[in-house]
Design a protein around this motif. Structure first.
Motif, PDB file in Angstrom:
ATOM      1  N   PRO A  41       6.634   2.718  -8.991  1.00 35.92           N
ATOM      2  CA  PRO A  41       5.967   1.752  -8.768  1.00 35.92           C
ATOM      3  C   PRO A  41       5.279   1.521  -7.562  1.00 35.92           C
ATOM      4  CG  PRO A  41       8.157   1.523  -8.420  1.00 35.92           C
ATOM      5  CD  PRO A  41       8.031   2.717  -8.942  1.00 35.92           C
ATOM      6  N   LEU A  42       4.131   2.151  -7.523  1.00 38.08           N
ATOM      7  CA  LEU A  42       3.054   2.199  -6.459  1.00 38.08           C
ATOM      8  C   LEU A  42       2.020   1.205  -6.652  1.00 38.08           C
ATOM      9  CD1 LEU A  42       2.873   6.047  -6.165  1.00 38.08           C
ATOM     10  CD2 LEU A  42       4.403   4.612  -5.020  1.00 38.08           C
ATOM     11  N   GLY A  43       0.940   1.400  -7.357  1.00 39.42           N
ATOM     12  CA  GLY A  43      -0.202   0.391  -7.671  1.00 39.42           C
ATOM     13  C   GLY A  43       0.512  -1.006  -8.399  1.00 39.42           C
ATOM     14  N   THR A  44       1.350  -0.735  -9.158  1.00 41.18           N
ATOM     15  CA  THR A  44       1.996  -2.237  -9.669  1.00 41.18           C
ATOM     16  C   THR A  44       2.893  -3.090  -8.904  1.00 41.18           C
ATOM     17  OG1 THR A  44       2.107  -1.122 -11.948  1.00 41.18           O
ATOM     18  CG2 THR A  44       3.522  -2.901 -11.546  1.00 41.18           C
ATOM     19  N   ALA A  45       3.391  -2.295  -7.923  1.00 47.90           N
ATOM     20  CA  ALA A  45       4.103  -2.915  -6.828  1.00 47.90           C
ATOM     21  C   ALA A  45       3.002  -3.653  -6.090  1.00 47.90           C
ATOM     22  CB  ALA A  45       4.879  -2.097  -5.989  1.00 47.90           C
ATOM     23  N   ILE A  46       1.780  -2.835  -5.454  1.00 50.07           N
ATOM     24  CA  ILE A  46       1.053  -3.675  -4.581  1.00 50.07           C
ATOM     25  C   ILE A  46       0.336  -4.943  -5.625  1.00 50.07           C
ATOM     26  CG2 ILE A  46      -1.207  -3.421  -3.658  1.00 50.07           C
ATOM     27  CD1 ILE A  46      -0.814  -0.467  -3.432  1.00 50.07           C
ATOM     28  N   ALA A  47       0.047  -4.778  -6.641  1.00 47.63           N
ATOM     29  CA  ALA A  47      -0.646  -5.750  -7.441  1.00 47.63           C
ATOM     30  C   ALA A  47       0.432  -6.967  -7.571  1.00 47.63           C
ATOM     31  CB  ALA A  47      -0.967  -5.342  -8.825  1.00 47.63           C
ATOM     32  N   LEU A  48       1.479  -6.965  -7.894  1.00 43.17           N
ATOM     33  CA  LEU A  48       2.611  -7.874  -8.225  1.00 43.17           C
ATOM     34  C   LEU A  48       3.028  -8.685  -6.814  1.00 43.17           C
ATOM     35  CD1 LEU A  48       5.074  -6.624 -10.947  1.00 43.17           C
ATOM     36  CD2 LEU A  48       3.241  -8.414 -11.024  1.00 43.17           C
ATOM     37  N   PHE A  49       3.218  -7.719  -5.713  1.00 37.64           N
ATOM     38  CA  PHE A  49       3.564  -8.314  -4.512  1.00 37.64           C
ATOM     39  C   PHE A  49       2.315  -9.232  -3.938  1.00 37.64           C
ATOM     40  CE2 PHE A  49       3.218  -8.264   0.040  1.00 37.64           C
ATOM     41  CZ  PHE A  49       4.615  -8.718   0.393  1.00 37.64           C
ATOM     42  N   PHE A  50       0.970  -8.748  -4.176  1.00 40.52           N
ATOM     43  CA  PHE A  50      -0.164  -9.580  -3.681  1.00 40.52           C
ATOM     44  C   PHE A  50      -0.405 -10.779  -4.392  1.00 40.52           C
ATOM     45  CE2 PHE A  50      -0.664  -5.946  -0.824  1.00 40.52           C
ATOM     46  CZ  PHE A  50      -0.905  -6.917   0.340  1.00 40.52           C
ATOM     47  N   ILE A  51      -0.028 -10.556  -5.778  1.00 43.55           N
ATOM     48  CA  ILE A  51      -0.336 -11.693  -6.717  1.00 43.55           C
ATOM     49  C   ILE A  51       0.935 -13.004  -6.413  1.00 43.55           C
ATOM     50  CG2 ILE A  51       0.289 -12.560  -9.050  1.00 43.55           C
ATOM     51  CD1 ILE A  51      -0.862  -9.778 -10.109  1.00 43.55           C
ATOM     52  N   GLY A  52       1.967 -12.218  -6.019  1.00 48.22           N
ATOM     53  CA  GLY A  52       3.090 -13.438  -5.633  1.00 48.22           C
ATOM     54  C   GLY A  52       2.673 -14.037  -4.198  1.00 48.22           C
ATOM     55  N   LEU A  53       2.113 -13.431  -3.370  1.00 45.29           N
ATOM     56  CA  LEU A  53       1.528 -13.786  -1.996  1.00 45.29           C
ATOM     57  C   LEU A  53       0.473 -14.741  -1.919  1.00 45.29           C
ATOM     58  CD1 LEU A  53       2.707 -13.278   1.073  1.00 45.29           C
ATOM     59  CD2 LEU A  53       0.777 -11.558   1.071  1.00 45.29           C
ATOM     60  N   GLU A  54      -0.452 -14.491  -3.009  1.00 45.29           N
ATOM     61  CA  GLU A  54      -1.699 -15.047  -3.083  1.00 45.29           C
ATOM     62  C   GLU A  54      -1.761 -16.469  -3.956  1.00 45.29           C
ATOM     63  OE1 GLU A  54      -4.811 -12.497  -3.890  1.00 45.29           O
ATOM     64  OE2 GLU A  54      -4.465 -11.357  -2.358  1.00 45.29           O
ATOM     65  N   ILE A  55      -0.632 -16.182  -4.900  1.00 48.27           N
ATOM     66  CA  ILE A  55      -0.674 -17.361  -5.817  1.00 48.27           C
ATOM     67  C   ILE A  55       0.881 -17.930  -5.839  1.00 48.27           C
ATOM     68  CG2 ILE A  55      -0.664 -17.987  -8.413  1.00 48.27           C
ATOM     69  CD1 ILE A  55      -2.359 -15.603  -8.910  1.00 48.27           C
ATOM     70  N   SER A  56       1.885 -17.223  -6.362  1.00 49.39           N
ATOM     71  CA  SER A  56       3.225 -17.741  -6.158  1.00 49.39           C
ATOM     72  C   SER A  56       4.462 -16.854  -6.666  1.00 49.39           C
ATOM     73  CB  SER A  56       3.411 -19.090  -6.680  1.00 49.39           C
ATOM     74  OG  SER A  56       3.484 -18.869  -8.247  1.00 49.39           O
ATOM     75  N   PRO A  57       5.451 -16.454  -5.890  1.00 53.27           N
ATOM     76  CA  PRO A  57       6.386 -15.790  -6.464  1.00 53.27           C
ATOM     77  C   PRO A  57       6.600 -15.897  -7.781  1.00 53.27           C
ATOM     78  CG  PRO A  57       7.100 -16.461  -4.324  1.00 53.27           C
ATOM     79  CD  PRO A  57       5.980 -17.343  -4.881  1.00 53.27           C
ATOM     80  N   GLY A 237      12.912 -14.002  -3.112  1.00 57.75           N
ATOM     81  CA  GLY A 237      11.517 -14.128  -2.469  1.00 57.75           C
ATOM     82  C   GLY A 237      10.850 -12.584  -2.698  1.00 57.75           C
ATOM     83  N   LEU A 238       9.558 -12.553  -2.366  1.00 56.49           N
ATOM     84  CA  LEU A 238       8.722 -11.321  -2.340  1.00 56.49           C
ATOM     85  C   LEU A 238       9.290 -10.169  -1.666  1.00 56.49           C
ATOM     86  CD1 LEU A 238       5.230 -12.889  -2.138  1.00 56.49           C
ATOM     87  CD2 LEU A 238       6.362 -12.209  -4.276  1.00 56.49           C
ATOM     88  N   PHE A 239       9.560 -10.297  -0.343  1.00 60.72           N
ATOM     89  CA  PHE A 239      10.052  -9.243   0.392  1.00 60.72           C
ATOM     90  C   PHE A 239      11.366  -8.488  -0.197  1.00 60.72           C
ATOM     91  CE2 PHE A 239       7.178 -11.458   3.139  1.00 60.72           C
ATOM     92  CZ  PHE A 239       6.262 -10.200   3.454  1.00 60.72           C
ATOM     93  N   LEU A 240      12.295  -9.168  -0.254  1.00 61.21           N
ATOM     94  CA  LEU A 240      13.575  -8.937  -0.771  1.00 61.21           C
ATOM     95  C   LEU A 240      13.574  -8.339  -2.024  1.00 61.21           C
ATOM     96  CD1 LEU A 240      16.308 -11.176   0.963  1.00 61.21           C
ATOM     97  CD2 LEU A 240      15.933  -8.996   1.700  1.00 61.21           C
ATOM     98  N   GLY A 241      12.751  -9.104  -2.926  1.00 63.26           N
ATOM     99  CA  GLY A 241      12.570  -8.715  -4.535  1.00 63.26           C
ATOM    100  C   GLY A 241      12.024  -7.394  -4.568  1.00 63.26           C
ATOM    101  N   THR A 242      11.048  -7.097  -3.558  1.00 58.90           N
ATOM    102  CA  THR A 242      10.375  -5.833  -3.579  1.00 58.90           C
ATOM    103  C   THR A 242      11.124  -4.748  -3.268  1.00 58.90           C
ATOM    104  OG1 THR A 242       8.031  -6.756  -3.229  1.00 58.90           O
ATOM    105  CG2 THR A 242       8.349  -4.565  -2.740  1.00 58.90           C
ATOM    106  N   LEU A 243      12.161  -5.154  -2.072  1.00 57.13           N
ATOM    107  CA  LEU A 243      12.828  -3.950  -1.772  1.00 57.13           C
ATOM    108  C   LEU A 243      13.928  -3.517  -2.923  1.00 57.13           C
ATOM    109  CD1 LEU A 243      13.541  -4.916   1.898  1.00 57.13           C
ATOM    110  CD2 LEU A 243      12.174  -2.783   1.178  1.00 57.13           C
ATOM    111  N   ALA A 244      14.311  -4.773  -3.354  1.00 52.28           N
ATOM    112  CA  ALA A 244      15.488  -4.566  -4.667  1.00 52.28           C
ATOM    113  C   ALA A 244      14.678  -3.561  -5.919  1.00 52.28           C
ATOM    114  CB  ALA A 244      15.813  -5.865  -5.038  1.00 52.28           C
ATOM    115  N   GLY A 245      13.488  -3.932  -5.915  1.00 53.10           N
ATOM    116  CA  GLY A 245      12.679  -3.313  -6.991  1.00 53.10           C
ATOM    117  C   GLY A 245      12.666  -1.850  -6.918  1.00 53.10           C
TER     118      GLY A 245
END
Length: 271
Positions: A41-57, A237-245
């Protein structure tokens, strides 16, 4: 919503770092390992994280559900590229890119007509993984040969620019599209596609075919990641959710690697 400059710079830095890392793996380790890591999960992680950051989790979590099925479209891209990009040189790259993008768009168009759940999205891609792995069983293994004295920085710069452009395009379009298409775009092979193009351009069609062959095997980590963030973004949230992912994806990848090593050692043990 206006996106802060700091977020844009972060996307730029992370995208470039991922491209450079995959390039080193492909050239210094093996194209097989690069294909597996391209499914991490490299590119997808970037995309989903910033989608959540810019729009909403919540929107990112909903998009991740569609990404689960969207990885099937990613494999279709690889199949289209493999079929159309058999020639070496720029003509092969252009033909493979056209075939791959066409296959990805048609598969995505079909998939967005269905209302996927976490279960159905995962099952669709699991079936596709088995199907594409079987179809690729006769694709030859080719290792990249480094040419002494050859400069790889122009190629790496091109890959970094292409991957960064895809990241910005995906996250930008997510502001305009429903969650179904945002999920499909997040599943686009942001790290793998530039790898294919540059490997093909600099080393020929055979190494690119090797990456495509092993890409489905690495998708298990991506499925684990997308499934995890679809459950955790709205709660942790985004940060903990990303770490868990990343944690879940890493466990899967370690388990898969051990299973492959055990399977490879069986003939020697039996004899």
């Amino acid at each position: 919503m206006d996106v802060p400059l700091s977020w844009q710079l972060a996307k730029l830095a992370v995208s470039i770092g991922i491209v450079l890392g995959l390039a080193m793996v492909a050239e210094r380790v093996s194209t097989r390992m690069a294909g597996l890591l391209a499914g991490y999960p490299l590119g997808t992680a970037i995309a989903l994280f910033f989608i959540g950051l810019e729009i909403s989790p919540g929107f990112a979590a909903e998009s991740a559900v569609y990404s689960l099925a969207g990885f099937t479209a990613t494999m279709a891209l690889g199949g289209g590229y493999l079929i159309c990009g058999r020639r070496d040189g720029i003509r092969g790259v252009l033909a493979g890119t056209a075939g791959g993008l066409t296959a990805w768009f048609l598969a995505s168009l079909l998939l967005t007509r269905f209302d996927f759940t976490r279960l159905t999205g995962t099952l669709v891609t699991l079936l596709a993984i088995f199907a594409f792995t079987w179809l690729y069983r006769h694709v030859a293994e080719t290792r990249v040969t480094i040419r002494p004295g050859g400069s790889r920085w122009p190629a790496l710069g091109m890959r970094a620019a292409l991957a960064t452009a895809i990241v910005f395009l995906v996250t930008g379009l997510a502001h305009l599209l429903p969650a179904s298409w945002a999920g499909m775009l997040a599943a686009f092979p942001i790290s793998m596609f530039p790898l294919l193009v540059i490997l093909h351009l600099t080393h020929g069609a055979a190494p690119a075919a090797t990456v495509i062959k092993h890409y489905p095997a690495g998708l298990g980590a991506l499925l684990c990641y997308a499934l995890c963030v679809s459950l955790t973004y709205a709660t942790l949230g985004l940060f903990l959710g990303t770490l868990a992912g990343f944690g879940v994806a890493t466990l899967w990848l370690l388990g898969w690697t051990r299973l492959q090593a055990w399977h490879a050692a069986r003939p020697a043990t039996d004899t």
